[in-house]
Design a protein around this motif. Structure first.
Motif: not given
Lengths: 413, 80
Positions: A101-104, A156-159, A174-177, A179-184
């Motif tokens: 789970c990412a936060v961007i 993954p988490n960044f500003g 965020a869409y790319r991450i 879409s590419m499977g690096f986060a759900d």
């Protein structure tokens, strides 16, 4: 590998309202959120109007009191929007897969008013009196960190710092991450709250702001021949993006899909767009190429449409360059005519309006479009919303620095 | 409680907003009883220094255990 990406939650805090539904109501009714500055005495400024969040805005329902006094305004409004989005997505409980789970989150400037206040303390009281919270309140990546703490999201988490494209860049990444499977899952968006003497006098020095102080609601008039600059606003927009599969499996609301992301740079001038609109055109093209869409399949564009002379002209050129004859069949609008320009939040706020446009089949208006600039001759949905059945839409964001970002949306199937 | 002690309690309460003010007694231990973390303490010290125009050194901060200790350091600082 490329996966479908669903929007499963949305949150908004703008000068028009708090909450997605209330904002949509205001936007489709063509209401302006611009008014005389209330939060401080603007007498010394050339521009004395802005899009301020209502004085009765109360974040305490979302943020514990102790945390509230340690958060800059951009963090407070961003957290409120994030809570709305996360609650709608039904992700209140810490997830079983926190590392997925990412936060961007984007912010053009971060805690500028905190930096300003800190500088005043430094000057008046000296270095030993600096409060300990200046740095955490000023820095732009603290909000994504706070959102992660709040909801237990450990991926993954960044500003993202990308001026007026920050919010769109954050959502694009965020869409790319996902879409590419690096986060759900990714909580993503933008926030900005810099209204004050510092920001307004600085933008005035660039001659970027409207000075229509006597008629604030008329000041933001994208594509109109009498436009005289943008109107600074504050606000936050947040979305929850999620792999389509995960969203479907857990029965989450699917509010729309992001299907394309294009990012380019003009490499032309620090604050002026390329007059031929090449970079803007290519960003839109890349977003279409992302999913193999033909230009003719797009029905709506939420324009960057800042109400500055140069932006509105070159954005029109860029749209015509990509869409050719079809440009005249597009419904286009600049919701900045109502929200003003919330800098790093704008792209995220407008991404949400674009998704809502497809969902409801209503193109929101460009208000104050009384006398179109002859160089802006497309259908900008003047002054009244238009009902139209639409499947694909683009949201554009362009930044000082030449950064162009286009996001492509598809209506939920 | 004298005026300084009352003000100290007010400022501690301002930082530790989630603590019931009745529990912020002079003999309360700031970390153990009131749940403060290091950032809370630095936050408090900044407010106190600003309010009383005095300075509490990092060495003195290390020695603070109770709300009473804070008030005592303020009083000592004002006598200097």
């Amino acid at each position: 590998m490329s996966r479908r990406v669903a929007i499963t939650g949305m949150g908004l805090v703008t000068c028009l309202a708090t909450g997605v539904d209330e904002n949509w109501k205001q936007i489709t009714n063509g209401r302006s959120g611009i008014g005389p500055i209330q939060s401080f005495d603007p007498q010394r400024l050339v521009t004395r109007i802005a899009g301020e969040i209502a004085a009765d805005f109360d974040p305490s329902g979302y943020i514990p009191k102790k945390e509230l006094r340690r958060m800059d305004r951009h963090q407070q409004i961003g957290m409120v929007a994030a809570c709305q989005a996360v609650f709608q997505a039904g992700l209140n409980e810490p997830p079983d897969d926190p590392r997925r789970c990412a936060v961007i989150v984007g912010s053009g400037i971060g805690g500028l008013t905190t930096i300003h206040d800190g500088f005043e303390i430094l000057r008046e009281k000296g270095p030993k009196r600096m409060p300990p919270m200046i740095i955490p309140m000023a820095v732009g990546n603290l909000l994504p960190g706070m959102i992660a703490m709040r909801f237990g999201l450990k991926g993954p988490n960044f500003g993202v710092v990308n001026a007026c494209s920050s919010g769109a860049s954050a959502i694009g990444e965020a869409y790319r991450i996902v879409s590419m499977g690096f986060a759900d899952v990714a909580v993503s968006g933008g926030t900005e709250a810099v209204i004050g003497e510092f920001a307004i006098s600085s933008f005035n020095a660039l001659r970027a702001l409207s000075t229509r102080n006597e008629a604030p609601e008329k000041a933001s008039r994208p594509f109109d021949k009498d436009r005289d600059g943008f109107v600074l606003a504050e606000g936050a927009g947040m979305v929850v993006l999620e792999s389509f599969e995960r969203a479907q499996e857990r029965g989450a609301p699917i509010l729309g899909e992001i299907v394309g992301y294009g990012a380019t740079c003009d490499a032309y001038h620090i604050v002026m767009p390329d007059p031929e609109g090449v970079g803007a055109h290519e960003a839109m093209k890349l977003a279409l190429d992302d999913c193999g869409l033909k230009p003719e399949q797009v029905q709506y564009i939420n324009a960057h449409g800042t109400s500055t002379d140069l932006n509105d002209k070159t954005e029109t050129i860029a749209i015509k360059r990509l869409f050719g004859k079809h440009a005249h069949n597009l419904s286009i609008s600049s919701t900045k005519s109502m929200t003003g320009h919330a800098l790093g939040a704008a792209g995220a706020i407008e991404a949400i309006f674009t998704a809502l446009t497809l969902m409801h089949g209503i193109a929101p208006p460009t208000i104050n479009l009384d006398c179109p600039d002859p160089q802006c001759d497309l259908d900008y949905t003047p002054n009244k919303s238009v009902k139209r059945d639409m499947e694909y839409a683009i949201s554009n964001s362009f930044a000082f620095g030449g950064q162009n970002v286009s996001l492509l949306f598809r209506r939920s199937q | 409680m004298d005026d300084i002690e009352k003000k100290v309690v007010d400022l501690v309460a301002e930082v530790l907003v989630d603590v019931n003010k009745e529990n912020i007694r002079l003999d309360a231990k700031i970390v153990e009883d009131l749940g403060a973390e290091s950032l809370d303490i630095y936050d408090m010290i900044a407010l106190l220094e600003d309010e009383f125009g005095t300075e509490i050194s990092d060495e003195e901060v290390e020695k603070i255990r109770t709300v009473q200790d804070v008030a005592d350091f303020i009083k000592a600082g004002q006598k200097k």
